[in-house]
Design an enzyme around this catalytic site. Structure first.
Site, PDB file in Angstrom:
ATOM      1  N   ILE A 288      30.413   6.560   5.762  1.00  0.00           N
ATOM      2  CA  ILE A 288      30.790   5.123   6.139  1.00  0.00           C
ATOM      3  C   ILE A 288      31.528   5.094   7.385  1.00  0.00           C
ATOM      4  CG2 ILE A 288      30.696   4.602   3.656  1.00  0.00           C
ATOM      5  CD1 ILE A 288      33.807   4.609   3.590  1.00  0.00           C
TER       6      ILE A 288
ATOM      7  N   THR B  96      38.671   8.149   5.846  1.00  0.00           N
ATOM      8  CA  THR B  96      37.871   7.559   5.033  1.00  0.00           C
ATOM      9  C   THR B  96      38.026   6.107   4.496  1.00  0.00           C
ATOM     10  OG1 THR B  96      36.926   9.728   4.365  1.00  0.00           O
ATOM     11  CG2 THR B  96      36.375   7.731   2.960  1.00  0.00           C
TER      12      THR B  96
ATOM     13  N   LYS C  57      44.927   3.086   0.736  1.00  0.00           N
ATOM     14  CA  LYS C  57      43.981   2.309  -0.095  1.00  0.00           C
ATOM     15  C   LYS C  57      44.519   0.781  -0.140  1.00  0.00           C
ATOM     16  CE  LYS C  57      40.925   2.289  -2.431  1.00  0.00           C
ATOM     17  NZ  LYS C  57      39.335   2.133  -2.381  1.00  0.00           N
TER      18      LYS C  57
ATOM     19  N   THR D 162      42.524   0.406  -6.255  1.00  0.00           N
ATOM     20  CA  THR D 162      43.259   0.846  -7.305  1.00  0.00           C
ATOM     21  C   THR D 162      44.479   0.012  -7.445  1.00  0.00           C
ATOM     22  OG1 THR D 162      44.481   2.931  -7.805  1.00  0.00           O
ATOM     23  CG2 THR D 162      44.245   2.296  -5.443  1.00  0.00           C
ATOM     24  N   ASP D 163      45.201   0.195  -8.780  1.00  0.00           N
ATOM     25  CA  ASP D 163      46.689  -0.389  -9.062  1.00  0.00           C
ATOM     26  C   ASP D 163      47.692   0.640  -8.427  1.00  0.00           C
ATOM     27  OD1 ASP D 163      46.474   1.942 -10.759  1.00  0.00           O
ATOM     28  OD2 ASP D 163      47.036   1.238 -12.580  1.00  0.00           O
ATOM     29  N   GLU D 164      47.374   1.650  -8.015  1.00  0.00           N
ATOM     30  CA  GLU D 164      48.458   2.286  -7.432  1.00  0.00           C
ATOM     31  C   GLU D 164      48.880   1.736  -5.991  1.00  0.00           C
ATOM     32  OE1 GLU D 164      47.929   6.660  -7.369  1.00  0.00           O
ATOM     33  OE2 GLU D 164      46.457   6.602  -8.701  1.00  0.00           O
TER      34      GLU D 164
ATOM     35  N   ALA E 113      35.413   6.471  -1.206  1.00  0.00           N
ATOM     36  CA  ALA E 113      37.217   6.880  -1.050  1.00  0.00           C
ATOM     37  C   ALA E 113      37.426   7.970  -1.360  1.00  0.00           C
ATOM     38  CB  ALA E 113      37.940   5.724  -1.673  1.00  0.00           C
TER      39      ALA E 113
ATOM     40  N   PRO F  39      55.706  15.202  -5.548  1.00  0.00           N
ATOM     41  CA  PRO F  39      56.750  14.380  -4.644  1.00  0.00           C
ATOM     42  C   PRO F  39      56.057  12.869  -4.884  1.00  0.00           C
ATOM     43  CG  PRO F  39      55.997  16.066  -3.269  1.00  0.00           C
ATOM     44  CD  PRO F  39      54.953  16.351  -4.642  1.00  0.00           C
ATOM     45  N   GLY F  40      57.119  11.904  -5.098  1.00  0.00           N
ATOM     46  CA  GLY F  40      56.815  10.465  -5.067  1.00  0.00           C
ATOM     47  C   GLY F  40      55.987   9.901  -6.191  1.00  0.00           C
ATOM     48  N   HIS F  41      56.182  11.011  -7.408  1.00  0.00           N
ATOM     49  CA  HIS F  41      55.356  10.504  -8.430  1.00  0.00           C
ATOM     50  C   HIS F  41      55.631   9.295  -9.120  1.00  0.00           C
ATOM     51  CE1 HIS F  41      53.225  12.732 -12.044  1.00  0.00           C
ATOM     52  NE2 HIS F  41      52.534  11.567 -11.755  1.00  0.00           N
TER      53      HIS F  41
ATOM     54  N   LEU G 217      43.180  14.669 -14.360  1.00  0.00           N
ATOM     55  CA  LEU G 217      43.895  15.157 -15.596  1.00  0.00           C
ATOM     56  C   LEU G 217      43.001  15.453 -16.534  1.00  0.00           C
ATOM     57  CD1 LEU G 217      46.627  15.436 -16.956  1.00  0.00           C
ATOM     58  CD2 LEU G 217      46.582  13.048 -17.403  1.00  0.00           C
TER      59      LEU G 217
ATOM     60  N   TYR H 177      47.593   8.801  -0.623  1.00  0.00           N
ATOM     61  CA  TYR H 177      46.378   8.023  -1.187  1.00  0.00           C
ATOM     62  C   TYR H 177      46.506   6.565  -1.162  1.00  0.00           C
ATOM     63  CZ  TYR H 177      43.268   6.357  -4.691  1.00  0.00           C
ATOM     64  OH  TYR H 177      42.669   5.445  -5.565  1.00  0.00           O
TER      65      TYR H 177
END
Length: 354
Positions: free
Chosen positions: A59, A99, A163, A133-135, A82, A294-296, A199, A159
């Site tokens: 893309i 991307t 997004k 994404t909800d992230e 993505a 990190p940053g979880h 996961l 990531y």
């Protein structure tokens, strides 16, 4: 309709392709670069379908995208391509910037030029549906808080930041140029054909091989789990019935801690595959807690009342029914995941199935 789907060889994209070809008379143009996460094995059932065509295209390649648009003349764009694995984004963010941000920009510009060339009737029905994404919202503090479509963005990882950037681009192209866009933000997906770095498939396959089941930190991070078939139904509902300029959150109404998810997988395997690898007394004995990343983010949870209220969509699967279907699928589809694990699926990237 003729629907151009980017990332249609990925986990969610391939489910969307299969769903549309199974349930409608629409045609699909699948545009996929075939990175490591793109797998044409996931599309075996549709390869010979007369309404399906495949274009191996990046893309970020504007000239190739222009060719695809000119040749196929799509009515709708559903943008799923993505980079999506948080751990990979921490180790190497460059591909995510390229991307997810540059690729989305390139696709928007090609789509805008194409849309501008259409007659008034086709312009009025054209849609650019961006799947996110909800992230992008970061994480939630209160135990009763939920992400809504108006929740401020606060991404935590490269990531989710990439997004979030792509979401902003899509909204800007709608506001500035009038491109008819729609955005959806979904919770964690799971189900068949999920790449084994994520996961749920990782835990299933590690358990079957008697390997450790690594869980970050204390395992109490909460996610809202959405069965991938439910997500595909929602995406098609949005692109065909959603309002231009709107955002719709898509969630499964299934909040579980990572530890709960892994324990449920172990319980299902005890029931469905009681014969364990040598030396393993129970699948749960394989659970291993590892250093947190990190940053979880601690908790994600989606308020999906808007899509239910306005578009009459809600998930059909509970987590209990969906996870049982998922474990069953992995037990019954050894060939698919074994080709991923041994790397032989990569031959498609060299043209074997193109």
């Amino acid at each position: 309709m003729k629907i151009l789907i980017t990332g249609g060889a990925g986990f969610i994209g391939s489910e969307l392709v299969r769903h549309i070809l199974r349930e409608t008379n629409d045609s699909i143009v699948n545009v996929d670069k075939l990175t490591y996460a793109g797998n044409l094995d996931s599309l075996e059932e549709v390869i010979s379908n007369k309404n399906y065509s495949f274009e191996k295209v990046d893309i970020c390649d504007r000239s190739e995208l222009c060719r695809v648009f000119a040749e196929h003349q799509p009515d709708v764009i559903m943008h799923l391509a993505a980079e999506s694995h948080v751990d990979r984004s921490i180790d190497g963010p460059s591909a995510f910037i390229e991307t997810n941000i540059v690729g989305t920009y390139t696709l928007l510009e090609v789509a805008r030029s194409y849309w501008s060339s259409l007659d008034a009737t086709r312009q009025s029905t054209f849609r650019f549906h961006h799947v996110s994404t909800d992230e992008v919202y970061g994480d939630l503090e209160g135990i009763n808080d939920l992400f809504t479509e108006s929740t401020p963005y606060s991404p935590s990882s490269p990531y989710s930041a990439s997004k979030a950037s792509s979401d902003h681009l899509v909204r800007a192209w709608h506001r500035t140029y009038g491109l008819p866009t729609i955005i959806t933000n979904c919770s964690n997906n799971y189900g068949p054909y999920h790449f084994p770095e994520k996961l749920i498939p990782l835990m299933i396959l590690n358990a079957l091989e008697g390997k450790p089941l690594p869980i970050y930190g204390n395992g109490l991070q909460i996610r809202d789990w959405l069965y991938v078939e439910d997500h595909a139904r929602a995406l098609y509902r949005v692109v065909t019935q959603g309002e231009v300029g709107e955002t719709y959150n898509i969630g499964g109404h299934n909040e579980k801690t990572n530890l709960e998810v892994v324990k449920q997988i172990c319980a299902l395997l005890e029931e469905m595959r009681p014969e364990k690898p040598k030396g393993i007394t129970s699948y749960e004995s394989l659970i291993t807690f590892v250093e947190d990343r990190p940053g979880h983010d601690v908790r994600y949870a989606i308020d999906a009342s808007k899509i239910e209220r306005e578009l009459a969509w809600k998930p059909r699967e509970s987590f209990e029914s969906g996870i049982r279907k998922t474990v069953t699928w992995y037990l019954n589809n050894t060939q698919w995941w074994s080709r991923v694990l041994d790397g032989s699926y990569n031959r498609e990237r060299l043209g074997d199935k193109l």
